[in-house]
Structures are given as structure tokens and as C-alpha cells.
Design a protein around this motif. Sequence first.
Motif, PDB file in Angstrom:
ATOM      1  N   ALA A   1     -12.345  -6.461   7.267  1.00 56.10           N
ATOM      2  CA  ALA A   1     -11.227  -7.054   6.521  1.00 56.10           C
ATOM      3  C   ALA A   1     -11.727  -8.070   5.497  1.00 56.10           C
ATOM      4  O   ALA A   1     -11.232  -8.112   4.371  1.00 56.10           O
ATOM      5  CB  ALA A   1     -10.239  -7.701   7.483  1.00 56.10           C
TER       6      ALA A   1
ATOM      7  N   TYR B   1      -5.449  -3.618   3.701  1.00 55.80           N
ATOM      8  CA  TYR B   1      -6.405  -4.684   3.971  1.00 55.80           C
ATOM      9  C   TYR B   1      -5.776  -5.843   4.744  1.00 55.80           C
ATOM     10  O   TYR B   1      -6.426  -6.459   5.582  1.00 55.80           O
ATOM     11  CB  TYR B   1      -7.053  -5.160   2.675  1.00 55.80           C
ATOM     12  CG  TYR B   1      -7.825  -4.049   1.980  1.00 55.80           C
ATOM     13  CD1 TYR B   1      -8.312  -2.953   2.695  1.00 55.80           C
ATOM     14  CD2 TYR B   1      -8.055  -4.073   0.623  1.00 55.80           C
ATOM     15  CE1 TYR B   1      -9.012  -1.934   2.064  1.00 55.80           C
ATOM     16  CE2 TYR B   1      -8.752  -3.057  -0.015  1.00 55.80           C
ATOM     17  CZ  TYR B   1      -9.228  -1.992   0.716  1.00 55.80           C
ATOM     18  OH  TYR B   1      -9.923  -0.985   0.099  1.00 55.80           O
TER      19      TYR B   1
ATOM     20  N   SER C   1      -5.694  -4.652   8.247  1.00 56.85           N
ATOM     21  CA  SER C   1      -7.029  -4.775   8.852  1.00 56.85           C
ATOM     22  C   SER C   1      -7.276  -6.212   9.307  1.00 56.85           C
ATOM     23  O   SER C   1      -7.824  -6.447  10.390  1.00 56.85           O
ATOM     24  CB  SER C   1      -8.118  -4.362   7.860  1.00 56.85           C
ATOM     25  OG  SER C   1      -8.155  -2.966   7.710  1.00 56.85           O
TER      26      SER C   1
ATOM     27  N   THR D   1      -7.326   1.570   7.514  1.00 54.01           N
ATOM     28  CA  THR D   1      -7.383   0.336   8.298  1.00 54.01           C
ATOM     29  C   THR D   1      -7.988   0.703   9.651  1.00 54.01           C
ATOM     30  O   THR D   1      -8.237   1.874   9.936  1.00 54.01           O
ATOM     31  CB  THR D   1      -5.974  -0.251   8.531  1.00 54.01           C
ATOM     32  OG1 THR D   1      -5.287   0.559   9.479  1.00 54.01           O
ATOM     33  CG2 THR D   1      -5.176  -0.340   7.251  1.00 54.01           C
TER      34      THR D   1
END
Length: 128
Positions: A29, A44, A47, A98
Amino acid sequence: MSDAAVRSGPGRVLVAVYGVFALAATSRAAVQIATRFAEAPLAYVLSAFAAVVYIALTVALARGAARVALAACLVELAGVLVVGTLSLADPAAFPHATVWSGYGSGYGFVPLVLPVVGLLWLLRGVRR
């Protein structure tokens, strides 16, 4: 869940696996957000959220905080199921993967199996 439960056997393995996932998800991330955030902000951010959940789980399990660990496992399972389903139903919304995309397919489906194992282990410990 006692301190002894996380210091041996399955408890120790569970803490170690969650620790590895916490490190992997956090690193992934951080790199994604720092270098390519504009390409897939939703993926993101998810994540990063997964990383926070894995960190919370690792700490809760290591400290024997069963209620926090149980709640975090439930959040993790819900996240894997929701993100996994959405990433398959609307791939355009997830142009980059992810941790939980495709039910964790990029990680050998471990993100799907891990919360189930964690919940079973935690619930077994609560019954004792």
C-alpha cells in the motif's frame, strides 16, 4: 484466549502469518500510494485499509485481546468477500489489484482462508 495459547502451536503460527500479511500489505500500500495513487485510488486505499486490519489483528492476537481479534477477523472476512465480489463484478473499478481483489487470488487465496481459520481458532479458545 490465554497468553499461553498464542505462544505455542497454532496461535504462534497465526500470529506469524498475520504479521507477514501486515508487513506485505503495508509495504504494498505504501509503494502504491506513494508512486501511483492517481491510477487506482480506490484499490490503493483498500490495500491500506487491509494493512491496518492485518496490523490490528497481529497486535490483538499477540497480546491475547480476543474481542479485538474477533472483531478484526470479522472485518477482514467481510472485506475479502465484499472487495472480492466487487472486483469480479466490476473489474473497471479495480484497475489494479488489492490484497483482497478476487478473494485474495494474488496471494493464493490465503486472505480468504485466513480469517476463517482465525475465527475458528478464536471461537474455539473462547469456548474453553
